[in-house]
Motif scaffolding. Sequence first.
Motif, short mmCIF file in Angstrom:
data_model
loop_
_atom_site.label_atom_id
_atom_site.label_comp_id
_atom_site.label_asym_id
_atom_site.label_seq_id
_atom_site.Cartn_x
_atom_site.Cartn_y
_atom_site.Cartn_z
N SER A 78 0.83 -1.21 0.00
CA SER A 78 0.00 0.00 0.00
C SER A 78 0.86 1.25 0.00
CB SER A 78 -0.97 0.08 1.18
OG SER A 78 -1.09 -1.11 1.83
N ALA A 79 1.97 1.19 0.72
CA ALA A 79 2.84 2.37 0.78
C ALA A 79 3.47 2.66 -0.57
CB ALA A 79 3.91 2.18 1.84
N LEU A 80 3.63 1.64 -1.40
CA LEU A 80 4.25 1.83 -2.71
C LEU A 80 3.28 2.40 -3.75
CD1 LEU A 80 6.46 -1.35 -3.22
CD2 LEU A 80 7.26 1.01 -3.26
N LYS A 124 3.85 5.48 -10.67
CA LYS A 124 4.27 6.01 -11.96
C LYS A 124 5.68 5.55 -12.34
CE LYS A 124 1.58 10.19 -12.57
NZ LYS A 124 1.61 11.20 -11.50
N LYS A 125 6.48 5.23 -11.34
CA LYS A 125 7.83 4.78 -11.71
C LYS A 125 7.85 3.27 -11.91
CE LYS A 125 9.79 7.14 -7.86
NZ LYS A 125 10.58 8.14 -8.51
N PRO A 126 8.92 2.83 -12.57
CA PRO A 126 9.03 1.38 -12.71
C PRO A 126 9.30 0.71 -11.36
CG PRO A 126 10.84 2.53 -13.85
CD PRO A 126 9.96 3.58 -13.27
N ILE A 127 8.34 -0.10 -10.94
CA ILE A 127 8.51 -0.86 -9.70
C ILE A 127 8.54 -2.33 -10.07
CG2 ILE A 127 7.57 -1.33 -7.39
CD1 ILE A 127 5.99 1.21 -7.53
N PHE A 128 9.50 -3.04 -9.51
CA PHE A 128 9.62 -4.46 -9.80
C PHE A 128 9.46 -5.27 -8.52
CE2 PHE A 128 11.99 -2.18 -12.97
CZ PHE A 128 11.61 -2.80 -14.15
#
Length: 295
Positions: free
Chosen positions: A107-109, A114-118
């Motif tokens: 949830s915090a992420l 908008k950024k690349p999250i892996f």
Amino acid sequence: MTTSCGFVAIIGEPNAGKSTLINALVWQKIAITTPKPQTTRTNVRGVVIEGRSQIIFIDTPGIFGAEHKFEKAMVKAAWAGAGDADAVLLLVDATKGITEGLEALLSALAPLAKKPIFAVINKLDKVKKERLLELATALSSHKLFREILFISALKSDGLSELKSLLAGLMPQGPFHYPDDEVSDVQLRTLAAEITREKLFFLMAQELPYASLVETEQWDESEGMARISQVVYVQREAHKKMVIGEKGAMIKRIGSSSRRELEKMLGKKVHLELFVKVRAGWKDDRETYRLLNLNE
Ligand code: GDP
Ligand code: MG
């Protein structure tokens, strides 16, 4: 020829393997890895050059159970680091699966979507394939991740894929750290971490959480390295404990650290340790500066 350079934040629950991953990526022992959670104090950076890209990794301190102002500042710095990063890795411990702590991180992420999250599922060496796939399916339902990867930080599995994937995402620009500075910054940090690790293992548990090590001098000449470090403690009583009876404890810490430094550097090391009291550093602005954190 153009180069690229950027920051990658590694977020994860304590013990997910953040330090192990950074160590494996840079081939150097730059952050403490221990079975105890929350031993990472600083946003240690590992710098990796992959082709024409420089990737700067930020190891984030534990995001849980922040009580002291100091610990809260670390948590804030961790999230600020993620906000500024060009890519974010959420490291998931495959042996634990989706825990409450991980749900909180998910949830915090969300605001960073908008950024690349892996999602990087770690410890694949310890878990059956079916379980890994279940975990990947559960994570992909969050629609937060650009990709879900499987690695073993410990066995260095899947790391070259990870590196080249990240290298391709770094924005164009010059390298942040020239080659010689990379090793300098890392060596000093590494040397401080090694000594702090010895404090951990050789001393009663209560002390090292309230201690900090800084490398003050580093001088390499005539085939040897002269290194001096300061161990900061909170109280006069702690100083006595670190020094020990007739200096016995500080000697043990020093020689154990020196041996490891010699192995790492491949040369003789003269190590000097100083113990200084800095009262109340847990809430001390100067400490934040020293640790390179924002308040
Ligand atoms: P951090 O708290 O996220 O920095 O976690 P650490 O890097 O300190 O690792 C915590 C523990 O997990 C250590 O005992 C590591 O050896 C172990 N560990 C990390 N990565 C792996 C992995 O890929 N496989 C296995 N089996 N253990 C791992
Ligand atoms: Mg760590």
